[in-house]
Design a protein around this motif. Structure first.
Motif, PDB file in Angstrom:
ATOM      1  N   TYR A   1      68.148 -26.573 -40.063  1.00 46.96           N
ATOM      2  CA  TYR A   1      68.326 -26.031 -41.543  1.00 46.96           C
ATOM      3  C   TYR A   1      68.444 -27.224 -42.302  1.00 46.96           C
ATOM      4  O   TYR A   1      69.157 -28.263 -42.086  1.00 46.96           O
ATOM      5  CB  TYR A   1      69.380 -25.056 -41.621  1.00 46.96           C
TER       6      TYR A   1
ATOM      7  N   GLY B   1      71.082 -22.302 -48.649  1.00 46.40           N
ATOM      8  CA  GLY B   1      71.525 -22.559 -47.206  1.00 46.40           C
ATOM      9  C   GLY B   1      72.395 -21.507 -46.849  1.00 46.40           C
ATOM     10  O   GLY B   1      73.120 -21.573 -45.854  1.00 46.40           O
TER      11      GLY B   1
ATOM     12  N   VAL C   1      69.241 -18.809 -44.133  1.00 43.88           N
ATOM     13  CA  VAL C   1      68.841 -19.315 -42.751  1.00 43.88           C
ATOM     14  C   VAL C   1      69.809 -18.802 -41.621  1.00 43.88           C
ATOM     15  O   VAL C   1      69.395 -19.056 -40.330  1.00 43.88           O
ATOM     16  CB  VAL C   1      69.008 -21.046 -42.822  1.00 43.88           C
TER      17      VAL C   1
ATOM     18  N   ILE D   1      63.674 -25.742 -41.596  1.00 40.81           N
ATOM     19  CA  ILE D   1      63.760 -24.591 -42.418  1.00 40.81           C
ATOM     20  C   ILE D   1      64.443 -24.725 -43.580  1.00 40.81           C
ATOM     21  O   ILE D   1      65.696 -25.295 -43.197  1.00 40.81           O
ATOM     22  CB  ILE D   1      64.066 -23.383 -41.529  1.00 40.81           C
ATOM     23  N   TYR D   2      64.185 -24.076 -44.626  1.00 46.75           N
ATOM     24  CA  TYR D   2      65.035 -24.311 -45.983  1.00 46.75           C
ATOM     25  C   TYR D   2      64.905 -23.147 -46.704  1.00 46.75           C
ATOM     26  O   TYR D   2      64.132 -22.222 -46.601  1.00 46.75           O
ATOM     27  CB  TYR D   2      64.862 -25.467 -46.786  1.00 46.75           C
ATOM     28  N   ASP D   3      65.886 -22.775 -47.261  1.00 47.08           N
ATOM     29  CA  ASP D   3      66.175 -21.608 -48.144  1.00 47.08           C
ATOM     30  C   ASP D   3      66.763 -21.834 -49.666  1.00 47.08           C
ATOM     31  O   ASP D   3      66.469 -23.075 -49.964  1.00 47.08           O
ATOM     32  CB  ASP D   3      66.978 -20.624 -47.528  1.00 47.08           C
TER      33      ASP D   3
ATOM     34  N   SER E   1      72.391 -27.947 -38.726  1.00 50.29           N
ATOM     35  CA  SER E   1      72.132 -28.499 -39.986  1.00 50.29           C
ATOM     36  C   SER E   1      71.810 -29.707 -40.301  1.00 50.29           C
ATOM     37  O   SER E   1      72.295 -30.634 -39.437  1.00 50.29           O
ATOM     38  CB  SER E   1      73.418 -27.933 -40.957  1.00 50.29           C
TER      39      SER E   1
END
Length: 296
Positions: free
Chosen positions: A280, A260, A263, A255-257, A193
């Motif tokens: 992430y 959080g 992922v 990578i991101y959503d 992270s």
């Protein structure tokens, strides 16, 4: 560049990138009102509210919707009909046993709920990833709009429930004890992270490739339009192939959503494919708005 100067530049970049989207949200009837009837606009309002922890709960309750607490669910789980409103991939990764599945973003989502309501008079409880995830709230909102009564939200989410009652969940379809569950849930996140500001700084490097894995309905704007690809979780094979290509080209994968949470499930798949080169964004877009865009 000095870190403070870099941080200021990053915030300016973020604000410029998000200006049009922010203006469109502010112009929407959803902004400035409390949880309008339209579920997509309601999600916008809650995603940009200042409510901490259960970020959307206060607004959700103000409009007469109901939530189910963890202790209540534990005591009355047999009295409820549970519905996982996340993606199919998330449902297969970790779910409450015997729960139904209906993806909130499926075109026939409310039809699926209507069919379920015809099968039972029990209260229907929608669950998602919880706390900073609004899908359970929006499922109840969509149900009311479709005339479906008795739909509540379990907004603590699957992860909190799994820790509370591991014997009632299925991890990749299998029963697990709490120790094994914790090991699996933490394995995909340890050391991977990154806080939103650092993530945003790295995202501007030519040595990185950014991947946005949000659902199409969540993509109000692109955070890093010059250096990102979009692959939703519904197309996980494409995401895996693109990450493998970026890795082969020597690029660091970011990578991101939305919040959080998703992922974690993508991490399961990537590790199963032998991919370790990925990081992430902590808290997803929600924290990006709070920590990067809103910082003076």
């Amino acid at each position: 560049m000095h870190r403070n100067a870099m941080a200021r530049a990053t915030r300016r970049f973020a604000r410029t990138t998000l200006t049009l989207a922010a203006l469109s949200l502010l112009a929407s009837p959803a902004m400035g009102e409390l949880l309008p009837d339209d579920p997509e606009h309601a999600s916008d309002w809650m995603a940009h509210s200042d409510i901490d922890d259960f970020e959307g709960r206060e607004a959700f309750l103000k409009f007469g919707y109901e939530v189910v607490e963890t202790d209540e669910l534990a005591e009355r789980i047999d009295d409820y009909t549970l519905v996982d409103v996340r993606t199919e991939m998330e449902h297969e990764a970790l779910r409450i046993k015997d729960s139904h599945h209906a993806d909130l973003y499926d075109e026939d989502f409310t039809d699926q709920l209507k069919a379920l309501r015809e099968q039972t008079d029990d209260p229907i409880v929608a669950y998602c990833n919880g706390r900073t995830c609004y899908k359970a709230y929006n499922a109840a909102i969509s149900a009311r709009e479709a005339g479906i009564e008795g739909v509540k939200a379990y907004d603590a989410g699957i992860l909190e429930w799994a820790m509370h009652a591991p014997e009632t969940v299925r991890l990749m379809g299998e029963s697990v004890d709490q120790a094994t569950l914790v090991e699996h849930l933490e394995s995909g996140m340890d050391g991977r992270s990154m806080d939103p500001m650092t993530f945003a700084e790295m995202a501007q490097s030519e040595q990185t490739q950014v991947f946005d894995i949000r659902a199409e309905h969540e993509r109000h704007t692109r955070l890093f339009p010059m250096n990102e690809q979009y692959h939703s979780m519904e197309h996980i094979d494409r995401l895996v192939a693109s990450i493998q290509e970026a890795d082969a080209n020597g690029r660091d994968v970011l990578i991101y959503d939305e919040a959080g949470k998703q992922v974690r499930w993508v991490g399961f798949v990537l590790q199963a494919e032998g991919i370790d080169n990925f990081t992430y964004m902590e808290g997803g877009v929600h924290r990006f708005f709070r920590d990067v865009v809103s910082t003076d």
